[in-house]
Design a protein around this motif. Structure first.
Motif: not given
Length: 191
Positions: A131-132, A135, A171-172, A175
């Motif tokens: 996920w990170t 992003y 946005e994060a 995502r």
């Protein structure tokens, strides 16, 4: 078994690969049935499965069902877990890595999309890293959480609190696609 960690080239839609993160320890019948349904759907769509390379719990159920439905399966497992998670020697390709970090790197490279099912801290760690990475612009692959029984409800409630307090931006948080609906999860995974 292969110890080569080089990613295979992608050439056609048939090589579309979904990496599934899920439990390697739970024995809950509903969780195992969810894993089997996910594996069968991956095979039905003509996709490949990338998994953690174990043949236990949900991880084993998703891989077995995917193969039974005609999917090519790629298992990636670190040496230390070959016996603990009973390496999925029936995988079409079994990659044995030296470390967990290497395992995740190979899984990331071999996958075109990521699907997280119920799991524990290892599953969460994989989800958060993927996920990170999305992003931060390290990949643009779909990241989806399929949570039909509210397994991650508390986590996403807390993440909404982080958003409200300014610790995580829209946005994060946006995502990742989080859904309880099986069909919507697969629509979000599509190429």
């Amino acid at each position: 078994m292969s110890s080569n960690a080089e990613p295979a080239p992608k050439s056609t839609a048939e090589s579309y690969a979904v990496c599934v993160y899920c439990s390697a320890s739970v024995t809950d019948p509903a969780a195992l049935e969810l894993a089997r349904a996910v594996g069968a759907e991956i095979g039905r769509r003509g996709w490949q499965l990338v998994s953690g390379g174990g043949h236990v719990s949900m991880m084993g159920a998703v891989a077995t069902a995917a193969r039974d439905a005609g999917a090519r399966t790629i298992g990636v497992i670190p040496k230390r877990l070959v016996h603990k998670e009973m390496a999925d020697v029936e995988s079409d390709e079994l990659i044995v890595t030296d470390t967990m970090r290497e395992r995740k790197q190979v899984m990331d490279e071999r996958a075109d999309a990521f699907l997280t099912l119920p799991g524990g801290i290892g599953t969460l760690e994989e989800l958060f890293e993927t996920w990170t990475g999305g992003y931060l612009g390290m990949h643009d692959k779909p990241v989806v959480v399929l949570d039909p029984d509210g397994h991650y409800g508390g986590l996403f409630t807390w993440l909404e609190e982080l958003r409200a307090r300014g610790f995580a931006g829209d946005e994060a948080i946006n995502r990742v696609t989080v859904t309880a609906d099986f069909d919507l999860a697969f629509t979000a995974l599509e190429p």
